[in-house]
Scaffold this motif. Structure first.
Motif, short mmCIF file in Angstrom:
data_model
loop_
_atom_site.label_atom_id
_atom_site.label_comp_id
_atom_site.label_asym_id
_atom_site.label_seq_id
_atom_site.Cartn_x
_atom_site.Cartn_y
_atom_site.Cartn_z
N ALA A 262 -30.82 -35.71 9.60
CA ALA A 262 -29.61 -34.93 9.34
C ALA A 262 -28.68 -35.74 8.43
CB ALA A 262 -28.90 -34.61 10.64
N THR A 263 -27.95 -35.05 7.56
CA THR A 263 -26.99 -35.71 6.68
C THR A 263 -25.74 -36.09 7.46
OG1 THR A 263 -25.87 -33.66 6.07
CG2 THR A 263 -27.79 -34.31 4.73
N ASP B 276 -20.64 -25.58 2.77
CA ASP B 276 -19.86 -26.48 1.91
C ASP B 276 -20.26 -27.95 2.07
OD1 ASP B 276 -18.39 -24.30 0.98
OD2 ASP B 276 -17.02 -24.44 2.69
N GLN B 277 -21.35 -28.21 2.76
CA GLN B 277 -21.78 -29.59 2.98
C GLN B 277 -22.21 -30.25 1.67
OE1 GLN B 277 -24.49 -30.29 6.33
NE2 GLN B 277 -24.43 -28.08 6.61
N HIS B 278 -22.03 -31.55 1.65
CA HIS B 278 -22.53 -32.37 0.54
C HIS B 278 -23.72 -33.15 1.10
CE1 HIS B 278 -21.56 -35.64 -2.67
NE2 HIS B 278 -22.54 -34.86 -3.03
N ILE B 279 -24.88 -32.99 0.50
CA ILE B 279 -26.11 -33.55 1.07
C ILE B 279 -26.16 -35.07 0.93
CG2 ILE B 279 -28.61 -33.55 0.86
CD1 ILE B 279 -28.41 -30.75 1.20
N ALA C 289 -14.41 -43.32 0.00
CA ALA C 289 -14.34 -41.94 -0.47
C ALA C 289 -15.60 -41.59 -1.24
CB ALA C 289 -13.11 -41.75 -1.35
N CYS C 290 -15.93 -40.32 -1.25
CA CYS C 290 -17.05 -39.80 -2.02
C CYS C 290 -16.49 -38.94 -3.14
CB CYS C 290 -17.97 -38.97 -1.12
SG CYS C 290 -19.37 -38.21 -1.99
#
Length: 158
Positions: free
Chosen positions: A61-62, A107-110, A131-132
């Motif tokens: 899982a991310t 809206d997830q970022h993988i 931060a990403c």
């Protein structure tokens, strides 16, 4: 992922993972010294192959999938604890800058690419933040501070 809880059972964990478009691959109920019981949970999702368990039979899982799952579980049991990471719901939401209060699965970022974004110091605690590029942020207490400091600094609600 180890979860210590007073109220959550396996169906709730499975339902929470489904909200994140993840799946429970393995879950074992165990005794807990701090709560009524605990679970050792392995989630599968859209992440890299095999990193969580050392197997190549499913994808892990991310970070977002784990976060959405935990947020759903914290709604059921605010005293849920993830040892050495999140002692309760308030600490989880503080550390993730409240990202998972509203993040939808769509809206997830993988793949987050974390970069150092600074340090913060208050009268109660110090922290380090990352931060990403997608806007996700993460912070961890720095030094010997404990999450109880977060609760004290925010009037007992954080």
């Amino acid at each position: 992922m180890k979860l210590h809880t007073n109220t959550i059972e396996l169906p709730a964990i499975t339902q929470a993972a489904t909200k994140a478009v993840a799946a429970v691959v393995d879950a074992h109920r165990r005794p807990s010294h701090t709560h009524d019981h605990s679970f050792d949970v392995t989630l599968s999702g859209d992440g890299n192959l095999g990193r969580q368990s050392g197997t190549l039979t499913y994808r892990e899982a991310t970070w977002d999938q784990k976060g959405i799952t935990l947020a759903a579980l914290f709604e059921v049991d605010e005293t849920l604890a993830v040892p050495r990471t999140y002692p309760d719901a308030a600490s989880f939401h503080w550390a993730t800058f409240d990202r998972f209060r509203t993040l939808a699965a769509a809206d997830q970022h993988i793949l987050h690419r974390w970069s150092y974004s600074g340090r913060g110091v208050t009268g109660f605690y110090a922290y380090v933040a990352w931060a990403c590029t997608c806007g996700a942020r993460l912070r961890r207490l720095d030094g010997i501070n404990f999450y109880t400091s977060i609760s004290l600094a925010h009037g007992g609600d954080r």
